[in-house]
Design a protein around this motif. Structure first.
Motif, PDB file in Angstrom:
ATOM      1  N   ASN A  39      23.452  38.284  64.640  1.00 42.19           N
ATOM      2  CA  ASN A  39      23.468  39.143  63.392  1.00 42.19           C
ATOM      3  C   ASN A  39      24.882  39.423  63.106  1.00 42.19           C
ATOM      4  OD1 ASN A  39      20.691  40.344  62.820  1.00 42.19           O
ATOM      5  ND2 ASN A  39      20.633  39.865  64.908  1.00 42.19           N
ATOM      6  N   LEU A  41      27.487  40.557  64.689  1.00 47.39           N
ATOM      7  CA  LEU A  41      27.790  41.786  65.166  1.00 47.39           C
ATOM      8  C   LEU A  41      28.744  41.769  66.486  1.00 47.39           C
ATOM      9  CD1 LEU A  41      24.680  43.889  64.564  1.00 47.39           C
ATOM     10  CD2 LEU A  41      26.879  44.053  63.342  1.00 47.39           C
ATOM     11  N   ASN A  97      19.395  47.456  62.661  1.00 51.16           N
ATOM     12  CA  ASN A  97      19.690  48.359  61.372  1.00 51.16           C
ATOM     13  C   ASN A  97      20.425  49.458  61.820  1.00 51.16           C
ATOM     14  OD1 ASN A  97      18.477  46.532  59.445  1.00 51.16           O
ATOM     15  ND2 ASN A  97      16.460  47.346  59.875  1.00 51.16           N
ATOM     16  N   LYS A 100      24.191  48.911  61.834  1.00 50.95           N
ATOM     17  CA  LYS A 100      24.689  48.702  60.693  1.00 50.95           C
ATOM     18  C   LYS A 100      24.727  49.803  59.945  1.00 50.95           C
ATOM     19  CE  LYS A 100      23.141  43.840  60.100  1.00 50.95           C
ATOM     20  NZ  LYS A 100      21.916  42.850  59.361  1.00 50.95           N
ATOM     21  N   SER A 104      28.372  51.305  58.709  1.00 52.06           N
ATOM     22  CA  SER A 104      28.576  51.549  57.169  1.00 52.06           C
ATOM     23  C   SER A 104      28.875  53.319  57.219  1.00 52.06           C
ATOM     24  CB  SER A 104      27.368  51.636  56.317  1.00 52.06           C
ATOM     25  OG  SER A 104      26.340  52.499  56.461  1.00 52.06           O
TER      26      SER A 104
END
Length: 129
Positions: A39, A41, A97, A100, A104
């Protein structure tokens, strides 16, 4: 290039050369590292260490079993291993998610002390100012 994190808290001693290292914590850490890398990350989070000392709740059953630690010493509580069958644990997709969402809200985790991503809504603890 991706730098692999250190795995801390493995309970089993390394096996003899050529033998498979059978340790639930080590296998779980590798799974999480692969998921993060897939991903994009692992590098984004600058994951330095994957701590599995509490795998199976052996230190504290009420705490996260897997904790990611960034190079800036920010703790990201993952929760239980990806292959868990415990009721109520978020899916891997939901945890990704949540990461993320945190990134953000707090790009590069600036100002973050620690994060808990194992809940429906991620919990972000900010540094004292």
């Amino acid at each position: 290039p991706t730098v692999l994190p250190v795995v801390a808290g493995v309970s089993a001693n390394p096996p003899l050369a050529g033998m498979v290292w059978k340790d639930r914590g080590l296998n779980s850490a590798i799974s999480v590292a692969c998921i993060l890398d897939e991903n994009n990350l692992l590098d984004t989070l600058k994951t330095n260490t994957i701590d599995v000392a509490n795998i199976g709740g052996r230190v504290n059953p009420k705490e996260s079993e897997i904790v990611l630690v960034t190079q800036d010493k920010i703790r990201i509580e993952w929760g239980r291993p990806p292959d868990t069958d415990k009721f109520g644990e978020l899916s891997v997709a939901d945890k990704i998610n949540n990461i993320k969402t945190v990134l953000s809200a707090c790009p590069q985790l600036r100002g973050v002390k620690y994060v808990k991503i194992q809940f429906d809504q991620p919990y972000i603890a900010l540094e004292d100012k």
